[in-house]
Design a protein around this motif. Structure first.
Motif, PDB file in Angstrom:
ATOM      1  N   PHE A  87      24.533 120.231  73.748  1.00  0.00           N
ATOM      2  CA  PHE A  87      24.995 120.682  75.067  1.00  0.00           C
ATOM      3  C   PHE A  87      23.789 120.843  75.968  1.00  0.00           C
ATOM      4  CE2 PHE A  87      24.363 124.458  72.384  1.00  0.00           C
ATOM      5  CZ  PHE A  87      23.441 125.167  73.134  1.00  0.00           C
ATOM      6  N   ASN A  88      24.045 121.035  77.253  1.00  0.00           N
ATOM      7  CA  ASN A  88      22.993 121.411  78.200  1.00  0.00           C
ATOM      8  C   ASN A  88      23.296 122.815  78.711  1.00  0.00           C
ATOM      9  OD1 ASN A  88      21.105 119.127  78.425  1.00  0.00           O
ATOM     10  ND2 ASN A  88      22.989 118.016  78.909  1.00  0.00           N
ATOM     11  N   GLU A  89      22.255 123.491  79.132  1.00  0.00           N
ATOM     12  CA  GLU A  89      22.438 124.916  79.439  1.00  0.00           C
ATOM     13  C   GLU A  89      21.635 125.344  80.660  1.00  0.00           C
ATOM     14  OE1 GLU A  89      21.865 127.321  75.986  1.00  0.00           O
ATOM     15  OE2 GLU A  89      21.703 129.185  77.122  1.00  0.00           O
ATOM     16  N   MET A  90      22.262 126.199  81.463  1.00  0.00           N
ATOM     17  CA  MET A  90      21.561 126.933  82.522  1.00  0.00           C
ATOM     18  C   MET A  90      21.658 128.418  82.167  1.00  0.00           C
ATOM     19  SD  MET A  90      22.555 127.237  86.553  1.00  0.00           S
ATOM     20  CE  MET A  90      21.562 125.854  87.086  1.00  0.00           C
ATOM     21  N   GLU A  91      20.550 129.137  82.346  1.00  0.00           N
ATOM     22  CA  GLU A  91      20.601 130.587  82.088  1.00  0.00           C
ATOM     23  C   GLU A  91      19.731 131.303  83.104  1.00  0.00           C
ATOM     24  OE1 GLU A  91      19.921 132.215  78.014  1.00  0.00           O
ATOM     25  OE2 GLU A  91      18.411 133.455  79.006  1.00  0.00           O
ATOM     26  N   TYR A  92      20.274 132.351  83.676  1.00  0.00           N
ATOM     27  CA  TYR A  92      19.496 133.221  84.540  1.00  0.00           C
ATOM     28  C   TYR A  92      19.585 134.638  83.982  1.00  0.00           C
ATOM     29  CZ  TYR A  92      18.494 130.130  88.575  1.00  0.00           C
ATOM     30  OH  TYR A  92      18.002 129.156  89.406  1.00  0.00           O
ATOM     31  N   SER A  93      18.524 135.408  84.216  1.00  0.00           N
ATOM     32  CA  SER A  93      18.537 136.821  83.843  1.00  0.00           C
ATOM     33  C   SER A  93      18.586 137.647  85.119  1.00  0.00           C
ATOM     34  CB  SER A  93      17.281 137.166  83.042  1.00  0.00           C
ATOM     35  OG  SER A  93      17.340 136.534  81.791  1.00  0.00           O
ATOM     36  N   VAL A  94      19.612 138.488  85.209  1.00  0.00           N
ATOM     37  CA  VAL A  94      19.778 139.315  86.409  1.00  0.00           C
ATOM     38  C   VAL A  94      19.445 140.760  86.038  1.00  0.00           C
ATOM     39  CG1 VAL A  94      21.565 137.784  87.350  1.00  0.00           C
ATOM     40  CG2 VAL A  94      22.252 139.745  85.983  1.00  0.00           C
ATOM     41  N   PRO A  95      19.077 141.597  87.017  1.00  0.00           N
ATOM     42  CA  PRO A  95      18.813 143.004  86.700  1.00  0.00           C
ATOM     43  C   PRO A  95      19.994 143.599  85.934  1.00  0.00           C
ATOM     44  CG  PRO A  95      18.180 142.529  88.958  1.00  0.00           C
ATOM     45  CD  PRO A  95      18.871 141.295  88.445  1.00  0.00           C
ATOM     46  N   ALA A  96      19.672 144.446  84.933  1.00  0.00           N
ATOM     47  CA  ALA A  96      20.699 144.901  83.987  1.00  0.00           C
ATOM     48  C   ALA A  96      21.946 145.455  84.681  1.00  0.00           C
ATOM     49  CB  ALA A  96      20.098 145.943  83.054  1.00  0.00           C
ATOM     50  N   ASP A  97      21.764 146.225  85.759  1.00  0.00           N
ATOM     51  CA  ASP A  97      22.954 146.838  86.364  1.00  0.00           C
ATOM     52  C   ASP A  97      23.793 145.839  87.164  1.00  0.00           C
ATOM     53  OD1 ASP A  97      21.194 146.530  88.393  1.00  0.00           O
ATOM     54  OD2 ASP A  97      21.098 148.648  88.993  1.00  0.00           O
ATOM     55  N   ALA A  98      23.256 144.643  87.411  1.00  0.00           N
ATOM     56  CA  ALA A  98      24.023 143.631  88.147  1.00  0.00           C
ATOM     57  C   ALA A  98      24.805 142.714  87.214  1.00  0.00           C
ATOM     58  CB  ALA A  98      23.080 142.788  89.017  1.00  0.00           C
ATOM     59  N   GLY A  99      24.597 142.857  85.895  1.00  0.00           N
ATOM     60  CA  GLY A  99      25.194 141.926  84.932  1.00  0.00           C
ATOM     61  C   GLY A  99      26.705 141.800  85.034  1.00  0.00           C
TER      62      GLY A  99
ATOM     63  N   GLY B 200      18.706 136.657  90.225  1.00  0.00           N
ATOM     64  CA  GLY B 200      18.492 136.130  88.876  1.00  0.00           C
ATOM     65  C   GLY B 200      17.191 135.354  88.770  1.00  0.00           C
ATOM     66  N   ARG B 201      16.574 135.467  87.604  1.00  0.00           N
ATOM     67  CA  ARG B 201      15.383 134.667  87.299  1.00  0.00           C
ATOM     68  C   ARG B 201      15.789 133.583  86.305  1.00  0.00           C
ATOM     69  NH1 ARG B 201      11.290 139.682  85.918  1.00  0.00           N
ATOM     70  NH2 ARG B 201      10.717 140.182  88.050  1.00  0.00           N
ATOM     71  N   PRO B 202      15.438 132.322  86.593  1.00  0.00           N
ATOM     72  CA  PRO B 202      15.845 131.258  85.670  1.00  0.00           C
ATOM     73  C   PRO B 202      15.077 131.321  84.361  1.00  0.00           C
ATOM     74  CG  PRO B 202      14.385 130.392  87.368  1.00  0.00           C
ATOM     75  CD  PRO B 202      14.656 131.826  87.729  1.00  0.00           C
ATOM     76  N   HIS B 203      15.758 131.001  83.261  1.00  0.00           N
ATOM     77  CA  HIS B 203      15.073 130.811  81.981  1.00  0.00           C
ATOM     78  C   HIS B 203      14.233 129.553  82.136  1.00  0.00           C
ATOM     79  CE1 HIS B 203      14.321 129.978  77.785  1.00  0.00           C
ATOM     80  NE2 HIS B 203      15.136 130.924  77.344  1.00  0.00           N
ATOM     81  N   TRP B 204      12.931 129.665  81.799  1.00  0.00           N
ATOM     82  CA  TRP B 204      12.012 128.543  82.015  1.00  0.00           C
ATOM     83  C   TRP B 204      12.382 127.318  81.191  1.00  0.00           C
ATOM     84  CZ3 TRP B 204       9.033 129.293  86.065  1.00  0.00           C
ATOM     85  CH2 TRP B 204       8.628 130.595  86.393  1.00  0.00           C
ATOM     86  N   GLY B 205      13.044 127.542  80.064  1.00  0.00           N
ATOM     87  CA  GLY B 205      13.352 126.407  79.183  1.00  0.00           C
ATOM     88  C   GLY B 205      14.721 125.805  79.452  1.00  0.00           C
ATOM     89  N   LYS B 206      15.418 126.302  80.485  1.00  0.00           N
ATOM     90  CA  LYS B 206      16.787 125.823  80.726  1.00  0.00           C
ATOM     91  C   LYS B 206      16.892 125.247  82.144  1.00  0.00           C
ATOM     92  CE  LYS B 206      18.235 128.957  77.168  1.00  0.00           C
ATOM     93  NZ  LYS B 206      19.194 129.886  76.584  1.00  0.00           N
ATOM     94  N   VAL B 207      17.988 124.531  82.390  1.00  0.00           N
ATOM     95  CA  VAL B 207      18.118 123.804  83.652  1.00  0.00           C
ATOM     96  C   VAL B 207      18.132 124.781  84.832  1.00  0.00           C
ATOM     97  CG1 VAL B 207      19.622 122.267  84.995  1.00  0.00           C
ATOM     98  CG2 VAL B 207      19.434 121.977  82.496  1.00  0.00           C
ATOM     99  N   HIS B 208      17.331 124.492  85.856  1.00  0.00           N
ATOM    100  CA  HIS B 208      17.389 125.236  87.113  1.00  0.00           C
ATOM    101  C   HIS B 208      16.782 124.349  88.196  1.00  0.00           C
ATOM    102  CE1 HIS B 208      13.071 126.219  87.666  1.00  0.00           C
ATOM    103  NE2 HIS B 208      13.031 126.174  86.353  1.00  0.00           N
ATOM    104  N   SER B 209      16.923 124.762  89.439  1.00  0.00           N
ATOM    105  CA  SER B 209      16.463 123.885  90.522  1.00  0.00           C
ATOM    106  C   SER B 209      15.365 124.539  91.366  1.00  0.00           C
ATOM    107  CB  SER B 209      17.655 123.523  91.433  1.00  0.00           C
ATOM    108  OG  SER B 209      18.062 124.680  92.144  1.00  0.00           O
ATOM    109  N   LEU B 210      14.775 125.632  90.893  1.00  0.00           N
ATOM    110  CA  LEU B 210      13.871 126.384  91.771  1.00  0.00           C
ATOM    111  C   LEU B 210      12.439 125.845  91.795  1.00  0.00           C
ATOM    112  CD1 LEU B 210      14.916 130.114  91.304  1.00  0.00           C
ATOM    113  CD2 LEU B 210      15.911 128.320  92.705  1.00  0.00           C
ATOM    114  N   GLY B 211      11.845 125.910  92.978  1.00  0.00           N
ATOM    115  CA  GLY B 211      10.438 125.567  93.166  1.00  0.00           C
ATOM    116  C   GLY B 211       9.635 126.825  93.475  1.00  0.00           C
TER     117      GLY B 211
END
Ligand SMILES: Cc1cc2nc3c(=O)[nH]c(=O)nc-3n(C[C@H](O)[C@H](O)[C@H](O)COP(=O)(O)OP(=O)(O)OC[C@H]3O[C@@H](n4cnc5c(N)ncnc54)[C@H](O)[C@@H]3O)c2cc1C
Length: 451
Positions: A319-331, A402-413
């Motif tokens: 599979f392919n995956e995107m993952e972001y980590s958001v501040p705990a209270d925003a989950g 959210g902060r993107p997981h560096w090893g997963k798909v994201h589009s940020l520069g």
């Protein structure tokens, strides 16, 4: 037997020739293409460098001049590894170097797979605090992207690194720790492979422990309401809500003194994979009824196993995956919004979301730098185009910082990343000082580091 065997990326003959004649790199036979685990990335490197030891690595770095990218097990979904220069493969850098039973630390070679690390440490009377879903990654590859598991009080793997050895692109060997050169150490704990080649990693561990694992099913809405309390109640808590369905799979784990009981996890995984395939074949409009009847009828399960087996039993088709980590209270709010958006837009997706909690650490580029966060992952079977799903979901992650997981798909520069990662500018300055010619960069890294 783990069905998640990695894609072959090392051609035996070419590698052996390079290892035997490391200084005649350009005479090496044409390299085989490299592919990552999911198959979404293909590269045509000029060759592969597979040093046998640190001296040979230093010589290789000093005698070559072109682009280099270190590669681990190729389990990243984002294009961190692809290069038309040379891949640096640490397949000879494996095993346990030494343990310190008093300090409960262990030094491992950086190319050691997490699966091997678990067993080696166990035999030496130690265990890693936490592990990700699978254990095929190398230690260096895992910490380079702040790979994590789940647990409100548990950090990403990078958070347990107490020292590491970094060989810079110029061939300088740096032994780093929080006491010795803290800045370079905190940058190198999540380096994206941009600062040099990590050859050894010392981890803070703990005595071996067993986990009781409870698998169950819950109504997604009900469990979101008590998410914070539920997650805090267990050492590890993992939620997998089905999109286009009203139920979620819950994995909750506690430490136990009970003896290990052989598990039927492989069978459970097989059943789960069959269900996902069935969902995938079913029209979106009919999925809610299918998921609700299939998932609500799933029997709860329980097992006891040593931590390294209990934490990494997730097996899946590609599979392919995107993952972001958001501040705990925003989950919870972020999770709800994703579920609603995917359902109301009727977007194709069969694999459930995954929701995990991770404690803060100090690594400059850790997703968990500065505070605890919740990691939310979205997956799409590899045979399908992931873009409709990921482009719909990614802006929702942005809304919640959210902060993107560096090893997963994201589009940020660089511009967006530097607003999310307060030490990114410092990291770039350090990268420039260690690698002034930018040998370790590829297009993806240049974009993220603002070059
Ligand atoms: C099926 C699957 C499940 C996953 N589960 C999880 C999970 O539960 N949690 C999670 O957080 N992530 C997870 N991931 C993501 C994965 O853990 C990361 O992408 C990880 O970085 C991959 O490690 P690797 O050894 O395959 O390294 P690669 O993907 O080969 O490389 C990753 C990075 O490490 C760098 N690198 C590799 N070796 C070195 C070295 N010696 N020195 C310096 N840099 C180096 C590379 O240059 C690259 O930047 C999963 C991925 C897959 C495919």
């Amino acid at each position: 037997m783990k069905p998640l065997s990695r894609r072959e990326f090392v051609a035996g003959a070419a590698l052996a020739a390079l290892a035997a004649a490391p200084h005649r790199l350009h005479a090496a036979p044409a390299a085989t293409p490299w592919r990552n685990w999911s198959g979404n990335l293909v590269a045509h490197p000029a060759g592969r460098l597979a040093p046998r030891d640190e001296d040979e690595l230093v010589t290789m770095l000093r005698r070559t001049s072109g682009p280099l990218r270190p590669v681990g097990a190729g389990h990243s979904f984002s294009p961190l590894v692809p290069t038309d220069g040379h891949l640096v493969v640490l397949s000879e850098f494996t095993g346990l170097v030494r343990t310190d039973p008093q300090a409960m630390t262990a030094e491992l070679m950086a190319g050691t797979r997490l699966s091997d690390a678990g067993r080696l440490l166990h035999a030496a009377g130690q265990a890693m605090f936490n592990l990700p879903d699978i254990d095929r990654q190398t230690l260096a590859g895992a910490i380079a992207t702040s790979t994590h598991g789940t647990g409100v009080n548990l950090k990403s793997l990078s958070g347990y690194v107490t020292a590491l050895r970094l060989v810079t692109p110029a061939g300088q060997v740096l032994d780093l720790s929080a006491e010795r050169d803290p800045d370079t150490f905190h940058a190198a704990c999540v380096s994206l492979g941009a600062l040099g080649i990590v050859t050894r990693i010392t981890l803070r561990n703990r005595p071996p422990f067993r986990l009781q694992t409870r698998f169950s099913v819950a109504k997604t809405e009900e469990i979101i309401d008590c998410l914070e309390a539920c997650a805090a109640d267990y050492r590890h808590f993992d939620l997998m809500p089905f999109l286009h369905g009203d139920y979620a799979l819950v994995t909750a784990q506690r430490e136990t003194d009970d003896p290990a009981v052989p598990t039927t996890a492989a069978d459970d995984d097989a059943g789960f994979i069959e269900l996902v395939k069935l969902i995938d074949r079913t029209p979106v409009a009919e999925r809610r009824a299918l998921i609700n009847s299939a998932v609500s009828g799933m029997a709860p399960g329980e097992s006891v196993d040593w931590s390294f087996d209990a934490l990494t039993n997730f097996r899946f088709d590609r599979f392919n995956e995107m993952e972001y980590s958001v501040p705990a209270d925003a989950g919870p709010a972020c999770l709800r919004e994703i579920l609603q958006a995917v359902a109301s837009d009727g977007i194709e997706v069969a694999i459930p979301l995954e929701y995990r909690t991770v404690a803060a650490d100090e690594a400059w580029l850790s997703m968990y730098h500065g505070g605890p966060r919740v990691a939310i992952s979205v997956h799409r079977l590899a045979q399908h185009d992931f873009r409709p799903l990921f482009t719909r979901v990614e802006p929702i992650f942005w809304k919640y910082e959210g902060r993107p997981h560096w090893g997963k798909v994201h589009s940020l520069g660089y511009d967006r990343l530097s607003a999310l990662y307060p030490r990114l500018g410092d990291f770039v300055a350090l990268q420039e000082s260690l690698d002034p010619r930018g040998r370790m960069l590829n297009d993806h890294l240049r974009r993220m580091l603002g070059k």
